[in-house]
Design a protein around this motif. Structure first.
Motif, mmCIF file in Angstrom:
data_model
loop_
_atom_site.group_PDB
_atom_site.id
_atom_site.type_symbol
_atom_site.label_atom_id
_atom_site.label_comp_id
_atom_site.label_asym_id
_atom_site.label_seq_id
_atom_site.Cartn_x
_atom_site.Cartn_y
_atom_site.Cartn_z
ATOM 1 N N UNK A 79 -61.201 -19.273 13.756
ATOM 2 C CA UNK A 79 -60.860 -17.908 13.088
ATOM 3 C C UNK A 79 -60.664 -18.562 11.567
ATOM 4 N N UNK A 80 -60.665 -17.395 10.707
ATOM 5 C CA UNK A 80 -60.568 -17.794 9.584
ATOM 6 C C UNK A 80 -59.754 -18.610 8.928
ATOM 7 N N UNK A 81 -58.396 -18.592 9.566
ATOM 8 C CA UNK A 81 -57.324 -19.252 8.962
ATOM 9 C C UNK A 81 -57.559 -20.800 9.256
ATOM 10 N N UNK A 82 -58.527 -21.265 10.184
ATOM 11 C CA UNK A 82 -58.861 -22.669 10.463
ATOM 12 C C UNK A 82 -59.509 -23.191 9.140
ATOM 13 N N UNK A 83 -59.947 -22.515 7.877
ATOM 14 C CA UNK A 83 -60.755 -23.004 6.913
ATOM 15 C C UNK A 83 -59.913 -22.595 5.587
ATOM 16 N N UNK A 84 -60.573 -23.226 4.460
ATOM 17 C CA UNK A 84 -59.987 -22.759 3.089
ATOM 18 C C UNK A 84 -61.337 -22.896 2.314
ATOM 19 N N UNK A 85 -61.384 -22.067 1.551
ATOM 20 C CA UNK A 85 -62.344 -22.115 0.307
ATOM 21 C C UNK A 85 -61.568 -22.466 -0.967
ATOM 22 N N UNK A 86 -61.698 -23.564 -1.495
ATOM 23 C CA UNK A 86 -61.020 -24.122 -2.617
ATOM 24 C C UNK A 86 -62.150 -24.372 -3.789
ATOM 25 N N UNK A 102 -69.966 -23.919 26.035
ATOM 26 C CA UNK A 102 -68.763 -24.516 26.069
ATOM 27 C C UNK A 102 -68.031 -24.850 24.813
ATOM 28 N N UNK A 103 -68.744 -24.811 23.711
ATOM 29 C CA UNK A 103 -68.164 -25.205 22.470
ATOM 30 C C UNK A 103 -66.853 -24.636 22.108
ATOM 31 N N UNK A 104 -66.669 -23.381 22.127
ATOM 32 C CA UNK A 104 -65.394 -22.768 22.088
ATOM 33 C C UNK A 104 -64.586 -22.520 23.264
ATOM 34 N N UNK A 105 -64.847 -22.935 24.323
ATOM 35 C CA UNK A 105 -64.159 -22.803 25.606
ATOM 36 C C UNK A 105 -62.984 -23.852 25.483
ATOM 37 N N UNK A 106 -61.786 -23.366 25.958
ATOM 38 C CA UNK A 106 -60.698 -24.316 26.121
ATOM 39 C C UNK A 106 -60.768 -25.191 27.546
ATOM 40 N N UNK A 164 -58.936 -23.754 18.121
ATOM 41 C CA UNK A 164 -58.407 -23.780 19.614
ATOM 42 C C UNK A 164 -59.233 -22.437 20.007
ATOM 43 N N UNK A 165 -60.340 -22.843 20.937
ATOM 44 C CA UNK A 165 -61.011 -21.633 21.275
ATOM 45 C C UNK A 165 -62.003 -21.241 20.224
ATOM 46 N N UNK A 166 -62.410 -20.017 19.957
ATOM 47 C CA UNK A 166 -63.139 -19.435 18.788
ATOM 48 C C UNK A 166 -62.486 -19.736 17.566
#
Length: 337
Positions: free
Chosen positions: A18-25, A253-257, A14-16
């Motif tokens: 952030x690291x928690x949107x992803x996971x390295x497994x 606009x890609x990171x804009x709400x 949502x918006x920019x």
């Protein structure tokens, strides 16, 4: 290697992002699917379009499913195969994911490549890949430049924009580039041969409108749009009659709400202009043609392609965010192997 590291999408940003949107497994290396192969990805492309694919909104491609690797174009070596067209040791280009190994079922977006044709396999993600081809077909098939016309390119120092401007010069056009910061504007003139560079940073829409008017007193015959927002608004106020707008991207606009939209649509009507929403996938059957011409221009010294190669799948998030901070200095590529 005995494991496969994968950069997964855990939740929708949502918006920019952030690291928690992803996971390295780490997972087991996959086996070839029936009729397919396993590719060890050497490089992957990082592009603004990936931000749109992370959202659960109607688009030209389905959203990335949560728990899947972030979708990306990759180039790599075939290490296991159930397909005679992709033998072990050959190389391929395809739409896969940010992961060290991909199980690939050949389809529309997968093709074998000859890496001896380029100085580095990464060039199949830049000059001879989507970047060069997006500029090539967008200009020659949609903008249709004529010698003496004026072209304005937003995001001009970026991977696509810099190639668009150079094609404009090859076609005999006057080229205006809009970019962020003095260094990027310097590169437009010194490295890519643009005629005018406009720095948008710290300027209002009205100031941008005035600078474009000074650079193009007879109006803009072509606009190759990669940014949107206030930059597109300023350009639309400076159109020439029957101008062609190639709408390739809207990175602002890609990171804009909230979507900015085009508030000055009346100017499009007044100038009898056209806006063409452009996706490179329409030209997939002609990629070999476009790649050969771009390679020829580079060999002749008529075109320069810069790559910003970051290293390590563990740096995927930081590398991806360079797209939105303006840090990248050419086509952004992540080296995985």
């Amino acid at each position: 290697m005995t494991t496969n590291r994968r950069f997964l999408l855990r939740r929708r940003p949502v918006g920019d992002p952030v690291p928690d949107d992803f996971a390295l497994v780490e997972e087991a290396i996959p086996s070839p699917p029936p009729g397919g192969f396993v590719m060890r990805n050497q490089y992957c492309s990082l592009d603004p379009a990936q931000r749109g694919w992370m959202s659960d909104e109607p688009s030209y491609m389905p959203p990335i499913p949560l728990g899947d690797p972030v979708r990306a174009t990759t180039v790599g070596e075939v290490v296991a195969s159930d397909n005679a067209d992709y033998p072990v040791g050959s190389w391929a280009l395809g739409l896969n994911g940010i992961e060290e190994y991909s199980a690939v079922s050949p389809e529309h977006f997968t093709s074998p490549i000859d890496i001896s044709l380029a100085p580095s396999p990464s060039h199949f993600l830049s000059a001879m890949g989507a970047v060069g081809l997006t500029a090539y077909f967008g200009m020659l098939e949609i903008a249709k430049p004529k010698a003496g016309e004026t072209l304005c390119v937003s995001g001009a120092a970026g991977a696509v924009g810099s190639v668009v401007g150079q094609i404009g010069k090859i076609c005999g056009c006057r080229v205006i580039g809009i970019a962020g910061g003095a260094e990027k504007c310097r590169r437009l003139i010194d490295d890519y041969g643009f005629d005018v560079a406009i720095d948008y940073r710290g300027k209002s829409q009205e100031q941008l409108r005035d600078e474009i008017a000074q650079a193009a007193p007879n109006g803009l015959d072509m606009v190759f749009e990669n940014v949107g927002g206030d930059i597109l608004e300023a350009e639309v106020f400076n159109l020439a009659k029957k101008a062609r707008i190639v709408l390739c991207g809207l990175i602002s606009e890609y990171n804009s709400t909230e979507r900015h939209g085009l508030k000055n649509l009346w100017q499009v009507l007044v100038h009898q202009a056209t806006i063409h929403g452009y996706l490179i996938m329409d030209y997939a059957p002609r990629f070999a043609e476009g790649g050969a011409q771009v390679a020829k221009w580079i060999a002749e010294g008529k075109m320069r392609i810069d790559e910003d190669v970051q290293e390590g799948i563990e740096n995927s998030y930081d590398a991806f965010m360079r797209l939105f901070s303006g840090q990248n200095t050419g086509k952004l590529v992540l080296k995985l192997a």
